[in-house]
Design an enzyme around this catalytic site. Structure first.
Site, mmCIF file in Angstrom:
data_model
loop_
_atom_site.group_PDB
_atom_site.id
_atom_site.type_symbol
_atom_site.label_atom_id
_atom_site.label_comp_id
_atom_site.label_asym_id
_atom_site.label_seq_id
_atom_site.Cartn_x
_atom_site.Cartn_y
_atom_site.Cartn_z
ATOM 1 N N HIS A 133 74.952 -6.984 8.632
ATOM 2 C CA HIS A 133 75.070 -8.406 8.341
ATOM 3 C C HIS A 133 74.745 -8.668 6.873
ATOM 4 O O HIS A 133 75.632 -8.960 6.083
ATOM 5 C CB HIS A 133 74.157 -9.214 9.274
ATOM 6 C CG HIS A 133 74.186 -10.681 9.005
ATOM 7 N ND1 HIS A 133 73.038 -11.421 8.883
ATOM 8 C CD2 HIS A 133 75.203 -11.538 8.831
ATOM 9 C CE1 HIS A 133 73.357 -12.687 8.646
ATOM 10 N NE2 HIS A 133 74.674 -12.785 8.608
ATOM 11 N N CYS A 157 65.614 -9.945 10.397
ATOM 12 C CA CYS A 157 66.041 -10.980 9.442
ATOM 13 C C CYS A 157 66.841 -12.097 10.119
ATOM 14 O O CYS A 157 66.557 -13.267 9.929
ATOM 15 C CB CYS A 157 66.861 -10.360 8.316
ATOM 16 S SG CYS A 157 65.931 -9.208 7.298
ATOM 17 N N HIS A 158 67.855 -11.731 10.904
ATOM 18 C CA HIS A 158 68.726 -12.746 11.509
ATOM 19 C C HIS A 158 69.001 -12.487 12.988
ATOM 20 O O HIS A 158 69.872 -13.118 13.568
ATOM 21 C CB HIS A 158 70.036 -12.842 10.726
ATOM 22 C CG HIS A 158 69.814 -13.191 9.289
ATOM 23 N ND1 HIS A 158 69.819 -12.240 8.294
ATOM 24 C CD2 HIS A 158 69.526 -14.374 8.694
ATOM 25 C CE1 HIS A 158 69.560 -12.830 7.135
ATOM 26 N NE2 HIS A 158 69.378 -14.114 7.343
ATOM 27 N N GLY A 159 68.299 -11.525 13.585
ATOM 28 C CA GLY A 159 68.361 -11.326 15.024
ATOM 29 C C GLY A 159 69.488 -10.466 15.558
ATOM 30 O O GLY A 159 69.756 -10.487 16.756
#
Length: 193
Positions: A133, A157-159
């Site tokens: 990502h 960080c963003h799952g």
């Protein structure tokens, strides 16, 4: 004996057997100036070309040997190759079965476990430890780290969540964790790169 002829501008031309010093002074100056310019161009080009080649620390990490003899089934280690983290995981038979049971139609980036491992070594999963990502380093190699819902890796960080074959299953990451070029140089050593 050399005979002298005169050009239109009045300078003497030698007729071939070398009288009066041979080549005209203007020709000598032209040849010398071009030679000097050529040496100068090479002197400028060499540093420019050499700065484009990889530095010594990058060349030193062109490949790395990893001893996998102490990694037990179900364990993973984190190492480094080309200044990037590498995950080396020894999959348990249960994890291999879970990865093989997932229909490819459920995967965002469909790849089988066999495509992500080497023949005869399907228990060894080797990937770059960089989330596809935004480049964070996922958790899942250390003892007790969050491995997400699918038992593989979890990016804090963003799952983004990866399964036991390091394939993206949930979250914003578009692709699976990247498998670098590697080969088994012996039963206990993997050469990455």
């Amino acid at each position: 004996m050399a005979t002298l002829e005169h050009e239109a501008n009045g300078e003497p031309i030698i007729d071939g057997d070398g009288g009066e010093g041979g080549v005209r002074r203007r020709d000598f100056i032209n040849v010398a100036a071009l030679s000097f310019a050529g040496v100068g161009a090479v002197a400028v080009a060499l540093p420019l070309i050499s700065q484009m080649s990889p530095s010594a620390d990058v060349l030193a990490q062109a490949s790395v040997d990893v001893d996998i003899s102490k990694i037990l089934p179900g364990q993973a280690i984190k190492t480094s190759w080309r200044k990037q983290p590498i995950f080396v995981r020894n999959l348990q038979p249960k994890e291999i079965a879970e990865a093989n049971a997932v229909p490819l139609s459920e995967l965002r980036d469909p790849e089988t476990l066999a495509q992500r491992t080497k023949p005869g070594h399907t228990n060894w999963l080797i990937t770059l430890g960089v989330c596809t990502h935004l480049g964070c380093i996922p958790l899942g190699t250390g003892e007790g780290e969050n491995r997400g819902e699918f038992g593989g890796y979890f990016c804090p960080c963003h799952g983004s969540q990866y399964d036991t074959a390091a394939r993206i299953r949930k979250g914003p990451a578009p692709k699976n964790l990247v498998v670098p070029p590697y080969e088994f140089s012996s039963p206990t050593v993997v050469k990455i790169g």
